[in-house]
Scaffold this motif. Structure first.
Motif, PDB file in Angstrom:
ATOM      1  N   VAL A   1     -12.266 -22.198  35.188  1.00 23.71           N
ATOM      2  CA  VAL A   1     -12.122 -22.993  33.748  1.00 23.71           C
ATOM      3  C   VAL A   1     -13.337 -22.670  32.952  1.00 23.71           C
ATOM      4  O   VAL A   1     -14.310 -22.517  33.709  1.00 23.71           O
ATOM      5  CB  VAL A   1     -11.811 -24.346  33.865  1.00 23.71           C
ATOM      6  N   LYS A   2     -12.886 -22.568  31.518  1.00 23.94           N
ATOM      7  CA  LYS A   2     -14.218 -22.442  30.752  1.00 23.94           C
ATOM      8  C   LYS A   2     -14.235 -23.606  29.710  1.00 23.94           C
ATOM      9  O   LYS A   2     -13.426 -24.204  29.179  1.00 23.94           O
ATOM     10  CB  LYS A   2     -13.526 -21.259  29.830  1.00 23.94           C
ATOM     11  N   ALA A   3     -15.165 -24.361  29.727  1.00 22.23           N
ATOM     12  CA  ALA A   3     -15.724 -25.281  28.715  1.00 22.23           C
ATOM     13  C   ALA A   3     -16.045 -24.663  27.379  1.00 22.23           C
ATOM     14  O   ALA A   3     -17.067 -23.854  27.247  1.00 22.23           O
ATOM     15  CB  ALA A   3     -16.870 -25.860  29.494  1.00 22.23           C
ATOM     16  N   ARG A   4     -15.425 -25.287  26.295  1.00 23.06           N
ATOM     17  CA  ARG A   4     -15.690 -24.784  25.025  1.00 23.06           C
ATOM     18  C   ARG A   4     -16.104 -25.689  23.871  1.00 23.06           C
ATOM     19  O   ARG A   4     -16.361 -26.934  24.417  1.00 23.06           O
ATOM     20  CB  ARG A   4     -14.345 -24.283  24.309  1.00 23.06           C
TER      21      ARG A   4
ATOM     22  N   VAL B   1     -15.041 -31.346  31.486  1.00 24.25           N
ATOM     23  CA  VAL B   1     -14.699 -30.287  32.356  1.00 24.25           C
ATOM     24  C   VAL B   1     -15.801 -29.413  32.220  1.00 24.25           C
ATOM     25  O   VAL B   1     -16.110 -29.046  31.073  1.00 24.25           O
ATOM     26  CB  VAL B   1     -13.528 -29.781  32.362  1.00 24.25           C
ATOM     27  N   LYS B   2     -16.468 -29.063  33.242  1.00 23.73           N
ATOM     28  CA  LYS B   2     -17.696 -28.048  33.194  1.00 23.73           C
ATOM     29  C   LYS B   2     -17.359 -26.899  33.392  1.00 23.73           C
ATOM     30  O   LYS B   2     -16.367 -26.579  34.164  1.00 23.73           O
ATOM     31  CB  LYS B   2     -18.765 -28.659  34.194  1.00 23.73           C
ATOM     32  N   ASP B   3     -18.226 -26.088  32.776  1.00 25.26           N
ATOM     33  CA  ASP B   3     -17.776 -24.495  32.695  1.00 25.26           C
ATOM     34  C   ASP B   3     -17.675 -24.077  34.294  1.00 25.26           C
ATOM     35  O   ASP B   3     -18.669 -24.321  35.041  1.00 25.26           O
ATOM     36  CB  ASP B   3     -18.927 -23.689  31.846  1.00 25.26           C
ATOM     37  N   GLY B   4     -16.610 -23.590  34.833  1.00 24.56           N
ATOM     38  CA  GLY B   4     -16.471 -23.046  36.079  1.00 24.56           C
ATOM     39  C   GLY B   4     -16.431 -23.953  37.365  1.00 24.56           C
ATOM     40  O   GLY B   4     -16.492 -23.664  38.424  1.00 24.56           O
ATOM     41  N   GLU B   5     -16.073 -25.323  36.654  1.00 28.64           N
ATOM     42  CA  GLU B   5     -15.936 -26.618  37.693  1.00 28.64           C
ATOM     43  C   GLU B   5     -14.987 -26.005  38.933  1.00 28.64           C
ATOM     44  O   GLU B   5     -15.108 -26.583  40.035  1.00 28.64           O
ATOM     45  CB  GLU B   5     -15.874 -27.684  36.960  1.00 28.64           C
ATOM     46  N   TYR B   6     -13.644 -25.621  38.214  1.00 32.03           N
ATOM     47  CA  TYR B   6     -12.798 -25.267  39.515  1.00 32.03           C
ATOM     48  C   TYR B   6     -12.120 -23.905  38.864  1.00 32.03           C
ATOM     49  O   TYR B   6     -12.026 -23.515  37.736  1.00 32.03           O
ATOM     50  CB  TYR B   6     -11.780 -26.357  39.716  1.00 32.03           C
ATOM     51  N   GLU B   7     -11.314 -23.462  39.742  1.00 30.05           N
ATOM     52  CA  GLU B   7     -10.336 -22.349  39.355  1.00 30.05           C
ATOM     53  C   GLU B   7      -8.850 -22.856  38.990  1.00 30.05           C
ATOM     54  O   GLU B   7      -8.508 -23.694  39.565  1.00 30.05           O
ATOM     55  CB  GLU B   7     -10.460 -21.155  40.550  1.00 30.05           C
TER      56      GLU B   7
ATOM     57  N   ASP C   1      -7.948 -15.243  25.193  1.00 31.93           N
ATOM     58  CA  ASP C   1      -8.368 -15.069  26.377  1.00 31.93           C
ATOM     59  C   ASP C   1      -8.512 -15.914  27.639  1.00 31.93           C
ATOM     60  O   ASP C   1      -8.504 -15.521  28.533  1.00 31.93           O
ATOM     61  CB  ASP C   1      -9.764 -14.522  26.240  1.00 31.93           C
ATOM     62  N   TYR C   2      -8.411 -17.035  27.334  1.00 31.84           N
ATOM     63  CA  TYR C   2      -8.656 -18.194  28.310  1.00 31.84           C
ATOM     64  C   TYR C   2      -7.415 -19.085  28.597  1.00 31.84           C
ATOM     65  O   TYR C   2      -7.170 -19.631  29.486  1.00 31.84           O
ATOM     66  CB  TYR C   2      -9.673 -19.060  28.104  1.00 31.84           C
ATOM     67  N   GLY C   3      -6.586 -19.113  27.510  1.00 32.94           N
ATOM     68  CA  GLY C   3      -5.287 -19.917  27.595  1.00 32.94           C
ATOM     69  C   GLY C   3      -5.259 -21.323  28.151  1.00 32.94           C
ATOM     70  O   GLY C   3      -6.314 -21.980  27.676  1.00 32.94           O
ATOM     71  N   PRO C   4      -4.455 -21.719  29.031  1.00 31.72           N
ATOM     72  CA  PRO C   4      -4.399 -22.905  29.494  1.00 31.72           C
ATOM     73  C   PRO C   4      -5.912 -23.423  30.433  1.00 31.72           C
ATOM     74  O   PRO C   4      -6.044 -24.554  30.596  1.00 31.72           O
ATOM     75  CB  PRO C   4      -3.395 -23.227  30.544  1.00 31.72           C
ATOM     76  N   SER C   5      -6.596 -22.577  30.613  1.00 30.59           N
ATOM     77  CA  SER C   5      -8.066 -22.370  31.368  1.00 30.59           C
ATOM     78  C   SER C   5      -8.961 -23.012  30.570  1.00 30.59           C
ATOM     79  O   SER C   5     -10.221 -23.366  31.128  1.00 30.59           O
ATOM     80  CB  SER C   5      -8.230 -21.685  32.297  1.00 30.59           C
ATOM     81  N   GLU C   6      -8.892 -23.236  29.174  1.00 32.98           N
ATOM     82  CA  GLU C   6     -10.249 -23.502  28.318  1.00 32.98           C
ATOM     83  C   GLU C   6     -10.163 -24.914  27.950  1.00 32.98           C
ATOM     84  O   GLU C   6      -8.856 -25.281  27.544  1.00 32.98           O
ATOM     85  CB  GLU C   6     -10.207 -22.490  27.050  1.00 32.98           C
ATOM     86  N   PHE C   7     -11.200 -25.541  28.139  1.00 28.18           N
ATOM     87  CA  PHE C   7     -11.317 -26.864  27.643  1.00 28.18           C
ATOM     88  C   PHE C   7     -12.315 -27.361  26.551  1.00 28.18           C
ATOM     89  O   PHE C   7     -13.421 -26.927  26.616  1.00 28.18           O
ATOM     90  CB  PHE C   7     -11.697 -27.837  28.947  1.00 28.18           C
ATOM     91  N   PHE C   8     -11.738 -28.197  25.708  1.00 31.35           N
ATOM     92  CA  PHE C   8     -12.768 -28.556  24.537  1.00 31.35           C
ATOM     93  C   PHE C   8     -13.115 -29.989  24.571  1.00 31.35           C
ATOM     94  O   PHE C   8     -13.919 -30.650  24.144  1.00 31.35           O
ATOM     95  CB  PHE C   8     -12.152 -28.305  23.152  1.00 31.35           C
ATOM     96  N   ASN C   9     -12.495 -30.563  25.780  1.00 32.92           N
ATOM     97  CA  ASN C   9     -13.028 -31.979  26.370  1.00 32.92           C
ATOM     98  C   ASN C   9     -12.654 -32.908  25.593  1.00 32.92           C
ATOM     99  O   ASN C   9     -13.426 -34.162  25.462  1.00 32.92           O
ATOM    100  CB  ASN C   9     -14.305 -31.929  26.716  1.00 32.92           C
TER     101      ASN C   9
END
Length: 633
Positions: free
Chosen positions: A183-186, A170-176, A195-203
Motif C-alpha cells: 500500500v502507498k501512503a499519499r 495507513v503507513k507506506d508499505g504497511e501491508y500488501e 498507478d496505485y488504484g485502490p492501494s493508495e491512501f490519503f488517510n
C-alpha cells in the motif's frame, strides 16, 4: 479559517418584490390544462374510509361526468366523482376509493367526460385514451420516512474527506493489497494516481468527519451524511469487505462510528451507511475457507465451472449466493444480522444505502432478487420503522420502487442522466449525447410518473458521485452551468445529495481522479461557487413546495424549461435557460393556484411579473440560469 454564511436578510427579497409590483409585463395565451390532480395533501387525503381524491376541471369546459378508475382483482371499477363548487375558474370534484388490499400501492386514473370529447388524467399528464397502467397515479401504502425529503445529503468518501487523527494513518508499505502490491501512503495535497488504484491512501478518517460537522451543518447547510463503506477492508474504497461487524481501524474503528453517531444526533443530523451485500473481499473469512474447500463455505459463493463468479469480472470481489440460507441469515435475517446490527444502539444509523442491490440473488442472473429485497426491507423496518432504504441503480429502477422494496434509488436514471445530457452533452457512459429541454422534461416526467409520488419524493438526486466524473469537469469548468445544475437539484422533486468538494470547485475525471482529497485550505476554495451552493440550499429549506410539492411542467422546448413545484397552498416557478442569452418565455400559470392575475417575484433579483386575467405570464429568463419565482400577491 472557514468562511461564514453571509447574514440573511430574509425579508429583503419580499420587500423588493412588493416595491417592484408596478414593473409588470403580461401576455395572452390559450389555457393549456383542462384537468389537474396531484398526489399531495388537499388532493389526496387518507382516512378510515380510504383515499379521498380531489380533481380540478377547467370551469369553461362543459363537464358531464368524472370517474376514478381503479382495478381491484385486475378488473376495472369506476367510481363516480361528486361535483363541488367552482373556485377561481375551476370546478372541484371529489371521490373516496378504498385502499388496494393486495398490492403495495393503490393505483388510480381519472376518466373525464366532456361535452365533445373524453380525456384521461394520469401521473404523466392528459391523454385522449386510457393510459398504460405504469403511469397511473399510485399511492404507496408503506411510504418512505417523512424526514427523507426534508434533507440535504452530503456524500463523504472517508479516505479523501479529512484526516482527523494521524495515529490512524495507513503507513507506506504497511501491508500488501492485491497481487503483492504494498500500500502507498499519499500526501494530502497530492492527487490520486491511476498507478496505485485502490492501494493508495490519503488517510481521511471518521474523526475527520466529526471535526467537519460545523462546516457541513452551519457553513454549507447540509442536514444528512451518506458515508461510502466504512467496514474493514484493505482497499481505500472499501467495497471489498473483510469484516461486516468492524469499522476499519484506519478509519477509527467502531468507537469512531459511535462518536460520529453521537455528534450527528446532537446536531439533529441524519447518518446513512453503505452496505455491500452482493460480494465480499477475497480476504473475507468465508472466501478464504471456501478456497480451502471447507464446508459449508464452499457453497456461500457463486460457482462458474470450477471458478468463482466475481462482480463484473473483478476477481477481488467474489459474489455471494443468496440461495444459501447461511448467507441470508448473516446479511439480513438472523437476529444478529449485518443489517440489524448497525440499526441498533449504540450506532442507530438512520438508513442503509445498498450497493448494486439489483444484482444480488440466488445463482446466476439475480434470481429471486425481489424476494430478498422485500425481506431486507421488512428487516430494516422491524428495527426502525423510520429507517431509509436506498438502492444503487445506474439505470431505471422502476420495479424496485413500487412500495414494497426500496424507499428510493440513487436517481441516475430519472435525474442525473437527463441533466448531464442537457447541460454537459454526455450520457451515463460518457458518450457525447445531447438532448433539448422538451426531451429532458419528458424523460423526467416519465421517470417520476412510473412510481408512487411519496417514493418520487425520496429519490436520491445527485449531480455526480465517486463512480462518475465530477460535474464541473464534465462541464469544462463552466461555473455558470454548475450553478444552474445545483439550483435545479435543489428545486427538483427528490432529495438532493452533494458530492463532497463540489461546493468549493473540486474537479476530477474518471475514478480515481473524481476522488481527490477535500482542500481544507480555504484559500483554494471558489468562494463564489460556495455562496451559490449555500444560496440554493437556503432556498430549498425556506420554500416548502421545493421539498414536497408536485412537479407541473409549464413549458419545455429548445434551451428553455419552465416548471412549477406545487402544494395545495403554495407554489414556486422554476425557470431553466441553457442559452447564453436571456429570453422571454410565455407560460400559463393559472393551473398552479387558480389565481389569475397573480404576481410573481424572482427570489434572487426581486424582478416582478404579473399574469393576466387568464393566467398568462411573460417570464424573463436570464442567460445560462436556473431561477426561482415566488408568488408575491
Amino acid at each position: 479559517m472557514l468562511p461564514q454564511i453571509q447574514s440573511e436578510r430574509r425579508l429583503t427579497t419580499w420587500v423588493t418584490c412588493l416595491l417592484n409590483k408596478d414593473k409588470v409585463s403580461t401576455v395572452a395565451t390559450i389555457h393549456p390544462h383542462t384537468v389537474f390532480h396531484a398526489a399531495i395533501p388537499g388532493y389526496l387525503d387518507i382516512s378510515a374510509q380510504g383515499i379521498t381524491l380531489t380533481l380540478r376541471v377547467f370551469a369553461e369546459e362543459t363537464l358531464q361526468q368524472v370517474w376514478v378508475r381503479t382495478d381491484p382483482d385486475n378488473e376495472e371499477h369506476l367510481t363516480a366523482m361528486v361535483f363541488g363548487e367552482v373556485v377561481d375558474g375551476w370546478r372541484y370534484c371529489s371521490a373516496t376509493i378504498p385502499l388496494d388490499e393486495v398490492r403495495p400501492h393503490t393505483a388510480y386514473v381519472f376518466k373525464v367526460q366532456l361535452a365533445e370529447r373524453m380525456l384521461w388524467l394520469a401521473a404523466d399528464g392528459q391523454h385522449t385514451r386510457m393510459p398504460a397502467r405504469e403511469v397511473h397515479f399510485k399511492h404507496a401504502h408503506d411510504a418512505p420516512p417523512a424526514w427523507v425529503s426534508e434533507q440535504i445529503f452530503y456524500q463523504v468518501f472517508p479516505d479523501r474527506f479529512r484526516n482527523g487523527d494521524a495515529s490512524l494513518n495507513v503507513k507506506d508499505g504497511e501491508y500488501e493489497y492485491l497481487c503483492g502490491r504494498p500500500v502507498k501512503a499519499r500526501e494530502w495535497h497530492e492527487l490520486p494516481s491511476g498507478d496505485y488504484g485502490p492501494s493508495e491512501f490519503f488517510n481521511g478518517d471518521l474523526p475527520g468527519v466529526v471535526q467537519s460537522l460545523e462546516y457541513l451543518q452551519h457553513t454549507l447547510g447540509v442536514t444528512a451524511i451518506y458515508l461510502n463503506p466504512v467496514f474493514r477492508s484493505d482497499s481505500n474504497h472499501k467495497y471489498d469487505t473483510i469484516d461486516y461487524y468492524q469499522v476499519d481501524p484506519h478509519l477509527g474503528g467502531n468507537e469512531a462510528l459511535v462518536t460520529l453517531r453521537q455528534a450527528t444526533a446532537e446536531r439533529d443530523m441524519k447518518l446513512m451507511l453503505d452496505g455491500v451485500l452482493n460480494h465480499t473481499s477475497i480476504r473475507h473469512d468465508w472466501f478464504v475457507r471456501a478456497q480451502a474447500g471447507e464446508k459449508p463455505y464452499v457453497n456461500y459463493f457463486l460457482d462458474a465451472e470450477g471458478d468463482y463468479v466475481s462482480w463484473k469480472g473483478h476477481k477481488s470481489l467474489p459474489v455471494v449466493d443468496y440461495a444459501n440460507p447461511d448467507v441470508v441469515d448473516v446479511f439480513y435475517q438472523a437476529d444478529n444480522s449485518v443489517l440489524r446490527h448497525w440499526l441498533r444502539p449504540p450506532y442507530n444509523i438512520d438508513g442503509w444505502r445498498l450497493d448494486v442491490i439489483h444484482m444480488l440473488g440466488e445463482g446466476k442472473g439475480a434470481v429471486n432478487n425481489d424476494k430478498h429485497v422485500r425481506a431486507m426491507r421488512r428487516v430494516i423496518k422491524q428495527e426502525n420503522t423510520d429507517a431509509y432504504l436506498l438502492g444503487e441503480h445506474f439505470f431505471e429502477a422502476t420495479q424496485w420502487l413500487q412500495g414494497d422494496q426500496e424507499d428510493g434509488a440513487m436517481n441516475y436514471y430519472g435525474f442525473l442522466q437527463p441533466v448531464w445530457m442537457f447541460l454537459a452533452g454526455y450520457d451515463i457512459a460518457r458518450h457525447k449525447a445531447s438532448i433539448d429541454a422538451e426531451e429532458m422534461a419528458s424523460w423526467m416526467s416519465e421517470a417520476r410518473a412510473k412510481i408512487p409520488f411519496a417514493i418520487a419524493k425520496a429519490q436520491f438526486n445527485q449531480l455526480d458521485s465517486h463512480d462518475t466524473p465530477r460535474m464541473l469537469t464534465l462541464l469544462g469548468n463552466d461555473h455558470a452551468r454548475l450553478v444552474m445544475a445545483v439550483r435545479l437539484q435543489m428545486a427538483y422533486l427528490g432529495v438532493p445529495c452533494i458530492y463532497y468538494g463540489d461546493e468549493v470547485g473540486l474537479q476530477g475525471g474518471e475514478d480515481p481522479h473524481c476522488r481527490a482529497p477535500f482542500p481544507w485550505d480555504s484559500q483554494q476554495w471558489n468562494d463564489d461557487l460556495l455562496q451559490r451552493f449555500q444560496q440554493a440550499i437556503r432556498w430549498r429549506k425556506e420554500l416548502p413546495a421545493l421539498r414536497g410539492g408536485a412537479v407541473v411542467d409549464l413549458h419545455a422546448a429548445g434551451d428553455q424549461w419552465v416548471f412549477a413545484r406545487l402544494l395545495a397552498d403554495s407554489s414556486v416557478l422554476v425557470s431553466v435557460n441553457r442559452a447564453n442569452t436571456p429570453v422571454r418565455q410565455a407560460v400559463n400559470c393559472s393551473i398552479l393556484k387558480g389565481l389569475p392575475g397573480s404576481t410573481w417575484c424572482n427570489i434572487e433579483t426581486g424582478q416582478v411579473v404579473q399574469a393576466d386575467a387568464q393566467g398568462a405570464l411573460s417570464l424573463p429568463l436570464g442567460a445560462t440560469a436556473t431561477e426561482l419565482w415566488v408568488s408575491a400577491h
